[in-house]
Enzyme design. Structure first.
Site, PDB file in Angstrom:
ATOM      1  CB  CYS A  34      -2.104  -3.245   7.404  1.00  0.00           C
ATOM      2  SG  CYS A  34      -2.421  -2.428   9.291  1.00  0.00           S
ATOM      3  CG  ASP A  36       0.954  -1.173   9.954  1.00  0.00           C
ATOM      4  OD1 ASP A  36       1.620  -2.466   9.622  1.00  0.00           O
ATOM      5  OD2 ASP A  36       0.781  -0.493   9.258  1.00  0.00           O
ATOM      6  CB  CYS A  59       2.703   1.822   6.584  1.00  0.00           C
ATOM      7  SG  CYS A  59       1.400   2.770   7.188  1.00  0.00           S
ATOM      8  CB  CYS A 103      -2.288   4.864   8.957  1.00  0.00           C
ATOM      9  SG  CYS A 103      -2.167   3.791   7.562  1.00  0.00           S
TER      10      CYS A 103
END
Ligand code: FES
Length: 135
Positions: A34, A36, A59, A103
């Protein structure tokens, strides 16, 4: 994406944002899928996490996980903080959509990286003294 109120609270009002000055340990991890990135810095006193802050380029769930994680480890012993798992963070947030579980892994990994960095630095500081004491 449906987030619960706790996740939204930590996303819109994140705790412990920033960087600990002269940190005892710093950890940065990224998720290649992603993109991140999360950076954790901490200060340790008497084997307890006295201060912990995060900077997250990611995110909403990554920010909420970072924030919750810092709340969970503040004041804990280094050993207890090292034992924190991503599922503990997700649970404290009241759950995450399955697609967002990675996450929470990012938050746990960044914390563990910061703790490892702290341990490495501590060992490096102690080694010369131990060597001197042994001679
Ligand atoms: Fe990758 Fe949230 S989408 S950390």
């Amino acid at each position: 994406m449906n987030y619960n109120d706790t996740v939204m609270d930590h996303f819109t009002n994140p705790r412990n944002v920033g960087e600990v000055r002269d940190a005892d340990g710093v950890g940065q991890v990224g998720n290649p899928a992603c993109g991140d990135i999360m950076k954790i810095s901490l200060r340790v006193k008497d084997d307890r996490i006295e201060e912990v802050k995060f900077k997250t380029f990611g995110c909403g769930a990554a920010i909420a996980n970072s924030s919750m994680m810092t709340e969970m480890v503040k004041g804990k012993s280094v050993g207890d903080a090292a034992a924190l798992k991503n599922t503990d963070i997700a649970e404290a947030l009241g759950g995450l959509p399955p697609i967002k579980m990675h996450c929470s892994s990012l938050a746990a990994d960044a914390l563990h990286a910061a703790i490892e960095d702290y341990k490495k630095k501590k060992a490096a500081q102690e080694t010369p003294a131990e060597a001197a004491a042994a001679s």
